[in-house]
Design a protein around this motif. Structure first.
Motif, PDB file in Angstrom:
ATOM      1  N   ARG A   2       0.820  -1.213   0.000  1.00 12.53           N
ATOM      2  CA  ARG A   2       0.000   0.000   0.000  1.00 12.53           C
ATOM      3  C   ARG A   2       0.850   1.258   0.000  1.00 12.53           C
ATOM      4  O   ARG A   2       0.558   2.213  -0.703  1.00 12.53           O
ATOM      5  CB  ARG A   2      -0.926   0.015   1.211  1.00 12.53           C
ATOM      6  N   THR A   3       1.905   1.252   0.790  1.00 11.87           N
ATOM      7  CA  THR A   3       2.771   2.426   0.872  1.00 11.87           C
ATOM      8  C   THR A   3       3.396   2.747  -0.476  1.00 11.87           C
ATOM      9  O   THR A   3       3.518   3.908  -0.850  1.00 11.87           O
ATOM     10  CB  THR A   3       3.893   2.191   1.904  1.00 11.87           C
ATOM     11  N   PHE A   4       3.762   1.721  -1.238  1.00 12.38           N
ATOM     12  CA  PHE A   4       4.496   1.946  -2.480  1.00 12.38           C
ATOM     13  C   PHE A   4       3.606   2.179  -3.698  1.00 12.38           C
ATOM     14  O   PHE A   4       4.049   2.769  -4.671  1.00 12.38           O
ATOM     15  CB  PHE A   4       5.442   0.782  -2.748  1.00 12.38           C
ATOM     16  N   PRO A   8      -2.609   7.417  -1.846  1.00 20.11           N
ATOM     17  CA  PRO A   8      -2.880   8.519  -2.780  1.00 20.11           C
ATOM     18  C   PRO A   8      -1.657   9.404  -3.059  1.00 20.11           C
ATOM     19  O   PRO A   8      -1.470   9.877  -4.170  1.00 20.11           O
ATOM     20  CB  PRO A   8      -3.969   9.339  -2.081  1.00 20.11           C
ATOM     21  N   TYR A   9      -0.821   9.609  -2.046  1.00 21.52           N
ATOM     22  CA  TYR A   9       0.371  10.444  -2.241  1.00 21.52           C
ATOM     23  C   TYR A   9       1.410   9.745  -3.109  1.00 21.52           C
ATOM     24  O   TYR A   9       2.048  10.371  -3.948  1.00 21.52           O
ATOM     25  CB  TYR A   9       0.970  10.838  -0.895  1.00 21.52           C
ATOM     26  N   THR A  10       1.582   8.450  -2.884  1.00 21.86           N
ATOM     27  CA  THR A  10       2.558   7.734  -3.711  1.00 21.86           C
ATOM     28  C   THR A  10       2.014   7.492  -5.111  1.00 21.86           C
ATOM     29  O   THR A  10       2.790   7.455  -6.059  1.00 21.86           O
ATOM     30  CB  THR A  10       3.009   6.412  -3.058  1.00 21.86           C
ATOM     31  N   ARG A  59      11.861   3.942  -4.797  1.00 21.18           N
ATOM     32  CA  ARG A  59      11.284   3.126  -3.726  1.00 21.18           C
ATOM     33  C   ARG A  59      11.903   3.486  -2.374  1.00 21.18           C
ATOM     34  O   ARG A  59      11.197   3.604  -1.374  1.00 21.18           O
ATOM     35  CB  ARG A  59      11.450   1.645  -4.048  1.00 21.18           C
ATOM     36  N   PHE A  60      13.214   3.668  -2.341  1.00 20.71           N
ATOM     37  CA  PHE A  60      13.858   4.047  -1.090  1.00 20.71           C
ATOM     38  C   PHE A  60      13.382   5.432  -0.632  1.00 20.71           C
ATOM     39  O   PHE A  60      13.151   5.671   0.556  1.00 20.71           O
ATOM     40  CB  PHE A  60      15.381   4.020  -1.214  1.00 20.71           C
ATOM     41  N   PHE A  61      13.225   6.338  -1.590  1.00 25.94           N
ATOM     42  CA  PHE A  61      12.753   7.688  -1.285  1.00 25.94           C
ATOM     43  C   PHE A  61      11.345   7.645  -0.686  1.00 25.94           C
ATOM     44  O   PHE A  61      11.070   8.312   0.317  1.00 25.94           O
ATOM     45  CB  PHE A  61      12.778   8.543  -2.561  1.00 25.94           C
ATOM     46  N   ILE A  62      10.458   6.859  -1.274  1.00 29.38           N
ATOM     47  CA  ILE A  62       9.104   6.702  -0.735  1.00 29.38           C
ATOM     48  C   ILE A  62       9.180   6.168   0.686  1.00 29.38           C
ATOM     49  O   ILE A  62       8.520   6.682   1.597  1.00 29.38           O
ATOM     50  CB  ILE A  62       8.256   5.771  -1.621  1.00 29.38           C
ATOM     51  N   HIS A  63       9.997   5.143   0.884  1.00 25.77           N
ATOM     52  CA  HIS A  63      10.156   4.565   2.214  1.00 25.77           C
ATOM     53  C   HIS A  63      10.621   5.632   3.210  1.00 25.77           C
ATOM     54  O   HIS A  63      10.053   5.780   4.293  1.00 25.77           O
ATOM     55  CB  HIS A  63      11.146   3.404   2.167  1.00 25.77           C
ATOM     56  N   ASN A  68       9.187   9.185   7.709  1.00 27.28           N
ATOM     57  CA  ASN A  68       9.312  10.464   8.410  1.00 27.28           C
ATOM     58  C   ASN A  68       8.031  11.304   8.335  1.00 27.28           C
ATOM     59  O   ASN A  68       8.061  12.507   8.567  1.00 27.28           O
ATOM     60  CB  ASN A  68      10.488  11.261   7.835  1.00 27.28           C
ATOM     61  N   SER A  69       6.931  10.654   7.934  1.00 23.73           N
ATOM     62  CA  SER A  69       5.610  11.311   7.830  1.00 23.73           C
ATOM     63  C   SER A  69       5.596  12.462   6.834  1.00 23.73           C
ATOM     64  O   SER A  69       4.881  13.449   7.003  1.00 23.73           O
ATOM     65  CB  SER A  69       5.137  11.799   9.204  1.00 23.73           C
TER      66      SER A  69
END
Length: 112
Positions: A2-4, A8-10, A59-63, A68-69
């Motif tokens: 979901r995070t990646f 909606p932001y990703t 992917r690392f940047f998204i993580h 860091n919210s």
């Protein structure tokens, strides 16, 4: 996952990355879809090496941003990736392989 992909932001981040990378991706694949975003573009070639390198750092940047919210944005990513490419370039210079750096990353440096 979901995070990646599904956040909606990703989703917006990936949409912007797709538009930004379009000149590099188009000759190798018709679309930068969620499967390519997560796992890279195959088969290997010099052209998609550059795109896959960028996607790993996306992917690392998204993580990092979500951890860091923060919301991942294209502008922040480009600044971050410029720094990464500068480190890569210095590594290639030390190894006396600047031509190889240009061959691998020249196109993405040009769109920055």
């Amino acid at each position: 996952l979901r995070t990646f992909v599904e956040c909606p932001y990703t989703e917006k981040f990936w949409e912007n990355i797709g538009k930004w990378l379009r000149p590099l991706v188009f000759p190798y694949t018709a679309e930068l879809d969620s499967l390519n975003m997560l796992f890279g573009i195959v088969p290997y070639s010099l052209g998609n090496h550059c795109v896959n390198h960028c996607l790993i750092y996306c992917r690392f940047f998204i993580h990092s941003e979500t951890r860091n919210s923060n919301k991942p944005t294209l502008n922040k990513f480009i600044q971050y990736y410029k720094y990464i490419l500068q480190i890569e370039k210095e590594t290639f210079i030390v190894r006396n392989e600047l031509k190889l750096f240009s061959k691998l990353f020249g196109k993405i440096v040009n769109i920055m």
